[in-house]
Design a protein around this motif. Structure first.
Motif, PDB file in Angstrom:
ATOM      1  N   CYS A   1       9.194  -5.692   7.856  1.00 59.66           N
ATOM      2  CA  CYS A   1      10.320  -5.938   6.933  1.00 59.66           C
ATOM      3  C   CYS A   1      10.038  -4.811   5.816  1.00 59.66           C
ATOM      4  CB  CYS A   1      10.408  -7.249   6.403  1.00 59.66           C
ATOM      5  SG  CYS A   1       8.865  -7.894   5.576  1.00 59.66           S
TER       6      CYS A   1
ATOM      7  N   ALA B   1      -2.648 -13.789  -4.333  1.00 59.28           N
ATOM      8  CA  ALA B   1      -4.195 -13.797  -5.028  1.00 59.28           C
ATOM      9  C   ALA B   1      -4.756 -12.491  -5.084  1.00 59.28           C
ATOM     10  CB  ALA B   1      -5.034 -14.851  -4.208  1.00 59.28           C
TER      11      ALA B   1
ATOM     12  N   GLU C   1      10.359   2.561   7.288  1.00 59.62           N
ATOM     13  CA  GLU C   1      10.036   1.192   7.334  1.00 59.62           C
ATOM     14  C   GLU C   1      10.779   0.684   8.771  1.00 59.62           C
ATOM     15  OE1 GLU C   1       7.909  -1.457   6.462  1.00 59.62           O
ATOM     16  OE2 GLU C   1       8.858  -2.369   8.123  1.00 59.62           O
TER      17      GLU C   1
ATOM     18  N   THR D   1      -5.952  -7.272  -0.843  1.00 54.85           N
ATOM     19  CA  THR D   1      -4.709  -6.286  -1.295  1.00 54.85           C
ATOM     20  C   THR D   1      -4.955  -5.518  -2.463  1.00 54.85           C
ATOM     21  OG1 THR D   1      -3.360  -8.073  -0.225  1.00 54.85           O
ATOM     22  CG2 THR D   1      -2.239  -6.407  -1.180  1.00 54.85           C
TER      23      THR D   1
ATOM     24  N   MET E   1       4.235  -7.687   4.708  1.00 56.28           N
ATOM     25  CA  MET E   1       3.553  -8.988   4.552  1.00 56.28           C
ATOM     26  C   MET E   1       3.511  -9.228   2.900  1.00 56.28           C
ATOM     27  SD  MET E   1       0.131  -9.783   6.636  1.00 56.28           S
ATOM     28  CE  MET E   1       0.176  -9.924   8.555  1.00 56.28           C
TER      29      MET E   1
ATOM     30  N   VAL F   1       8.606   5.265  12.823  1.00 54.39           N
ATOM     31  CA  VAL F   1       7.844   6.502  12.832  1.00 54.39           C
ATOM     32  C   VAL F   1       6.928   6.222  14.054  1.00 54.39           C
ATOM     33  CG1 VAL F   1       5.848   8.057  11.887  1.00 54.39           C
ATOM     34  CG2 VAL F   1       7.586   6.847  10.483  1.00 54.39           C
TER      35      VAL F   1
ATOM     36  N   ASN G   1      -5.321  -2.283   4.124  1.00 53.01           N
ATOM     37  CA  ASN G   1      -6.629  -3.164   4.066  1.00 53.01           C
ATOM     38  C   ASN G   1      -7.495  -2.337   5.185  1.00 53.01           C
ATOM     39  OD1 ASN G   1      -5.505  -4.943   2.569  1.00 53.01           O
ATOM     40  ND2 ASN G   1      -4.871  -6.223   3.791  1.00 53.01           N
TER      41      ASN G   1
ATOM     42  N   ALA H   1       0.779  -1.010   0.044  1.00 49.58           N
ATOM     43  CA  ALA H   1       0.023  -0.079  -0.070  1.00 49.58           C
ATOM     44  C   ALA H   1       0.965   1.157   0.229  1.00 49.58           C
ATOM     45  CB  ALA H   1      -0.947  -0.034   1.168  1.00 49.58           C
TER      46      ALA H   1
HETATM   47  P1  FAD Z   1       1.904  -4.515   5.104  1.00 49.97           P
HETATM   48  O1  FAD Z   1       2.307  -5.315   4.028  1.00 49.97           O
HETATM   49  O2  FAD Z   1       1.775  -5.308   6.381  1.00 49.97           O
HETATM   50  O3  FAD Z   1       3.122  -3.292   5.396  1.00 49.97           O
HETATM   51  C1  FAD Z   1       3.062  -2.578   6.318  1.00 49.97           C
HETATM   52  C2  FAD Z   1       4.496  -2.269   6.919  1.00 49.97           C
HETATM   53  O4  FAD Z   1       4.514  -0.845   7.800  1.00 49.97           O
HETATM   54  C3  FAD Z   1       5.322  -3.240   7.405  1.00 49.97           C
HETATM   55  O5  FAD Z   1       6.471  -3.708   6.793  1.00 49.97           O
HETATM   56  C4  FAD Z   1       5.331  -2.772   8.933  1.00 49.97           C
HETATM   57  O6  FAD Z   1       6.877  -3.210   9.655  1.00 49.97           O
HETATM   58  C5  FAD Z   1       5.409  -1.134   8.698  1.00 49.97           C
HETATM   59  N1  FAD Z   1       5.363  -0.276   9.884  1.00 49.97           N
HETATM   60  C6  FAD Z   1       4.023  -0.534  10.928  1.00 49.97           C
HETATM   61  N2  FAD Z   1       4.225   0.444  11.664  1.00 49.97           N
HETATM   62  C7  FAD Z   1       5.148   1.205  11.357  1.00 49.97           C
HETATM   63  C8  FAD Z   1       5.815   2.406  11.983  1.00 49.97           C
HETATM   64  N3  FAD Z   1       5.363   2.955  13.160  1.00 49.97           N
HETATM   65  N4  FAD Z   1       6.925   2.875  11.401  1.00 49.97           N
HETATM   66  C9  FAD Z   1       7.565   2.408  10.433  1.00 49.97           C
HETATM   67  N5  FAD Z   1       6.982   1.328   9.862  1.00 49.97           N
HETATM   68  C10 FAD Z   1       6.003   0.646  10.214  1.00 49.97           C
HETATM   69  N6  FAD Z   1      -3.353 -10.783   0.680  1.00 49.97           N
HETATM   70  C11 FAD Z   1      -4.005 -10.968  -0.568  1.00 49.97           C
HETATM   71  O7  FAD Z   1      -4.632 -10.161  -1.085  1.00 49.97           O
HETATM   72  N7  FAD Z   1      -3.830 -12.098  -1.327  1.00 49.97           N
HETATM   73  C12 FAD Z   1      -2.962 -13.053  -0.703  1.00 49.97           C
HETATM   74  O8  FAD Z   1      -3.036 -14.183  -1.474  1.00 49.97           O
HETATM   75  C13 FAD Z   1      -2.311 -12.920   0.613  1.00 49.97           C
HETATM   76  N8  FAD Z   1      -1.571 -14.036   0.950  1.00 49.97           N
HETATM   77  C14 FAD Z   1      -1.135 -13.858   1.920  1.00 49.97           C
HETATM   78  C15 FAD Z   1      -0.181 -14.873   2.453  1.00 49.97           C
HETATM   79  C16 FAD Z   1       0.808 -14.689   3.588  1.00 49.97           C
HETATM   80  C17 FAD Z   1       1.737 -15.598   4.075  1.00 49.97           C
HETATM   81  C18 FAD Z   1       0.774 -13.461   4.255  1.00 49.97           C
HETATM   82  C19 FAD Z   1       1.918 -13.116   5.370  1.00 49.97           C
HETATM   83  C20 FAD Z   1      -0.132 -12.395   3.800  1.00 49.97           C
HETATM   84  C21 FAD Z   1      -0.834 -12.451   2.626  1.00 49.97           C
HETATM   85  N9  FAD Z   1      -1.969 -11.590   2.293  1.00 49.97           N
HETATM   86  C22 FAD Z   1      -2.528 -11.712   1.020  1.00 49.97           C
HETATM   87  C23 FAD Z   1      -1.924 -10.313   3.031  1.00 49.97           C
HETATM   88  C24 FAD Z   1      -1.125  -9.492   2.197  1.00 49.97           C
HETATM   89  O9  FAD Z   1       0.264  -9.580   2.153  1.00 49.97           O
HETATM   90  C25 FAD Z   1      -1.424  -7.834   2.817  1.00 49.97           C
HETATM   91  O10 FAD Z   1      -2.952  -7.604   2.589  1.00 49.97           O
HETATM   92  C26 FAD Z   1      -0.436  -6.788   2.268  1.00 49.97           C
HETATM   93  O11 FAD Z   1       0.936  -6.998   2.496  1.00 49.97           O
HETATM   94  C27 FAD Z   1      -1.149  -5.629   2.905  1.00 49.97           C
HETATM   95  O12 FAD Z   1      -0.388  -4.374   2.480  1.00 49.97           O
HETATM   96  P2  FAD Z   1       0.186  -3.190   3.350  1.00 49.97           P
HETATM   97  O13 FAD Z   1       0.960  -2.303   2.703  1.00 49.97           O
HETATM   98  O14 FAD Z   1      -1.111  -2.470   3.726  1.00 49.97           O
HETATM   99  O15 FAD Z   1       0.656  -3.707   4.757  1.00 49.97           O
END
Ligand code: FAD
Length: 498
Positions: free
Chosen positions: A110, A121, A40, A467, A114, A223, A455, A19
């Motif tokens: 990381c 998917a 991050e 996602t 995630m 942050v 999300n 995102a």
């Molecule tokens: P994230 O990917 O969680 O990233 C958020 C980041 O913010 C993290 O790295 C975190 O460390 C960082 N962060 C948090 N707080 C702070 C702070 N205060 N300061 C600095 N950094 C911070 N989704 C699907 O739609 N389809 C799938 O098939 C699917 N399969 C999955 C399978 C597995 C094994 C896993 C683990 C997840 C799966 N997901 C799937 C979920 C998908 O990975 C997440 O929906 C997606 O990564 C969300 O993206 P995001 O950027 O919102 O959050």
């Protein structure tokens, strides 16, 4: 510069998952040269930044998974029928005392979030799943482009056609054309040589972002606060995890893309506490089962990847099915002597009955391992949820019996949180009426130039993996920032294309 961070940027992004990366990419495409700093808390895992661990050599991938597991409890909770807590590699669980009614609630820390570990998917939301935003289909098209989604990447996987034919015969009657059984769109590219490349945040960032010298990604940077002055976000405070030094970074826009638990955490820690913050927490009750395909002749050669099929959500069946032929499944099913592709894992996700009382709360006197207010989950299933779970369990059984012989006596409902698809905690709405945190461009009500992403922004009862939808909403938010920057900084119109 203060330490390794800039003093001032146009846009500060918190979180480097898909995102946050979508914001960076759209800005790099529409307003190249905009100074963007992405922070991050977790470490960088490999090259390029945000790479999916499945693209790394095995030993590096194992190290990367461990490095993503943050400060959570070291307990290992492998999947097994009836397990109270389920944890996937690359994620860490909230400790049991804070996890409340969602024992398997997990996070990653990381570069890539995630998205360095996900299955990729990317189903489109349908019917009541669709968020109420203008131009959703075009936003979804753009999100598919950013994620590198392929409609049917493993079409020639062993028995993939057989799986779909049998499911279609059993389940398609009465479904609209776009809601019929089909291949699951996946964020994956298969090269001409058959090599498989899984999309992580690296793909979302893309060359446009990497090539822009005004973009900076800062790993191991927590942050701790969004700085708000006179009702407007003006920057962030960042703790360098390598030195423990604190820095202030001024920004015209702040985007918090820190997942569905830590986005509300950071807003709360910053004193931004709209009534809906943390509420409407929405996990997808998940039911799994495994079958051995009946009457499949021969033993095809092992394939680089296995087929993934999809039974879409419908209004009358508010759940969605994902069939993964053994080696694509994130949950290990026992294969023993099985021919490649002949064991199918079925995973059904239910749309949650979204309720304000399902929520994450924070307490200034109770800190997590990073020193931020610890999230505590309050969560339960309603009578509607129980009905849906029963109906989904019946659907899983129907699908399983259409395919072959089940390997277990009954489908298993995983413990809450196992879906890893948490939503709703910073949800969007059309009006600032106390039931939403942000508007349809993800702008937080009452705090100018503060946006939320991920999300958590999704407020509908969605059963589809979220996602792709979250990224569609991020594209709308990033375009709004690009329009503001174009107006105020250059007086020009934004470039076309993102
Ligand atoms: P994230 O990917 O969680 O990233 C958020 C980041 O913010 C993290 O790295 C975190 O460390 C960082 N962060 C948090 N707080 C702070 C702070 N205060 N300061 C600095 N950094 C911070 N989704 C699907 O739609 N389809 C799938 O098939 C699917 N399969 C999955 C399978 C597995 C094994 C896993 C683990 C997840 C799966 N997901 C799937 C979920 C998908 O990975 C997440 O929906 C997606 O990564 C969300 O993206 P995001 O950027 O919102 O959050």
């Amino acid at each position: 510069m203060t330490g390794r961070f800039p003093d001032e940027v146009e846009v500060a992004i918190v979180g480097s998952g898909p995102a946050g990366s979508a914001y960076a990419r759209v800005l790099a495409e529409l307003v190249p040269g905009t100074r963007v700093a992405m922070f991050e808390v977790g470490p960088r895992l490999g090259e390029p930044a945000g790479v999916h661990v499945k693209n790394l050599p095995d030993d590096e991938a194992a190290r990367a998974r461990t490095a993503s597991e943050g400060p959570g409890p070291a307990e290992v909770a492998p999947w097994r029928p009836g397990a109270a807590r389920v944890r996937r590699e690359g994620t860490f669980l909230l400790d049991a005392a804070h996890a409340g009614g969602m024992p398997s609630v997990a996070m990653s820390a990381c570069v890539g979030g995630m998205g360095a570990h996900w299955t990729g998917a990317c189903p489109r939301p349908g019917d009541d799943e669709r968020p109420d935003v203008d131009g959703l289909d075009e936003l979804l098209d753009t999100a598919e482009r950013l994620l590198g989604v392929t409609r049917d990447p493993f079409a020639d996987a062993p028995f993939a056609g057989t799986v779909r034919e049998r499911l279609a015969a059993a389940l398609d009657a009465g479904r609209a054309p776009d809601r019929r059984v089909g291949p699951m769109p996946l964020a994956v590219r298969v090269g001409a040589d058959g090599a498989v490349h899984w999309s992580g945040a690296d793909v979302v960032l893309g060359e446009a972002t990497r090539a822009d010298p005004a973009f900076g990604l800062h790993a191991e940077a927590l942050v701790t606060r969004v700085v708000v002055e006179d009702g407007r976000a003006v920057g962030v405070r960042v703790r360098d995890r390598r030195t423990s030094e604190e820095h202030a970074v001024r920004a015209r826009h702040v985007v918090v893309a820190a997942d569905a638990l830590r986005t509300p955490q950071l807003l709360w820690a910053s004193g931004v506490r709209p009534a809906a913050l943390g509420r409407y927490l929405n996990d997808q009750p998940q039911i799994v089962y495994a079958v051995r395909l009946r009457d499949v002749a021969g033993r095809p050669p092992a394939a680089a990847s296995a087929g993934v099929s999809w039974v879409p959500y419908t209004r009358s069946e508010p759940f969605h099915g994902q069939m993964m032929q053994l080696d694509a499944s994130p949950i290990p099913f026992v294969a023993q002597d099985a021919a490649p592709g002949s064991i199918v894992g079925l995973g059904w996700f239910c749309a949650k009955d979204v309720r304000a009382e399902d929520r994450v709360t924070f307490d200034a006197g109770d800190l997590d391992a990073y020193g931020l207010p610890a999230p505590t989950i309050h969560y339960g299933l309603s009578a509607v949820d129980r009905e849906r779970t029963e109906a989904a369990t019946a659907a899983v059984r129907r699908a399983a019996h259409a395919l072959g012989e089940p390997l277990d006596p009954a489908p298993v409902v995983l413990s809450a949180g196992a879906s890893l698809h948490y939503q709703g905690t910073v949800r969007l709405g059309r009006a600032d009426d106390g039931t939403s945190v942000c508007d349809p461009t993800s702008q937080v009500w009452g705090v100018e130039h503060l946006r939320v992403a991920g999300n958590g922004v999704i407020g509908t009862e969605i059963a589809a993996n979220p996602t792709l939808t979250a990224l569609a909403l991020a594209v709308a938010g990033a375009r709004a920032i690009a329009a503001d920057l174009t107006r105020t900084l250059t007086g020009a119109r934004p470039a076309q294309g993102a």
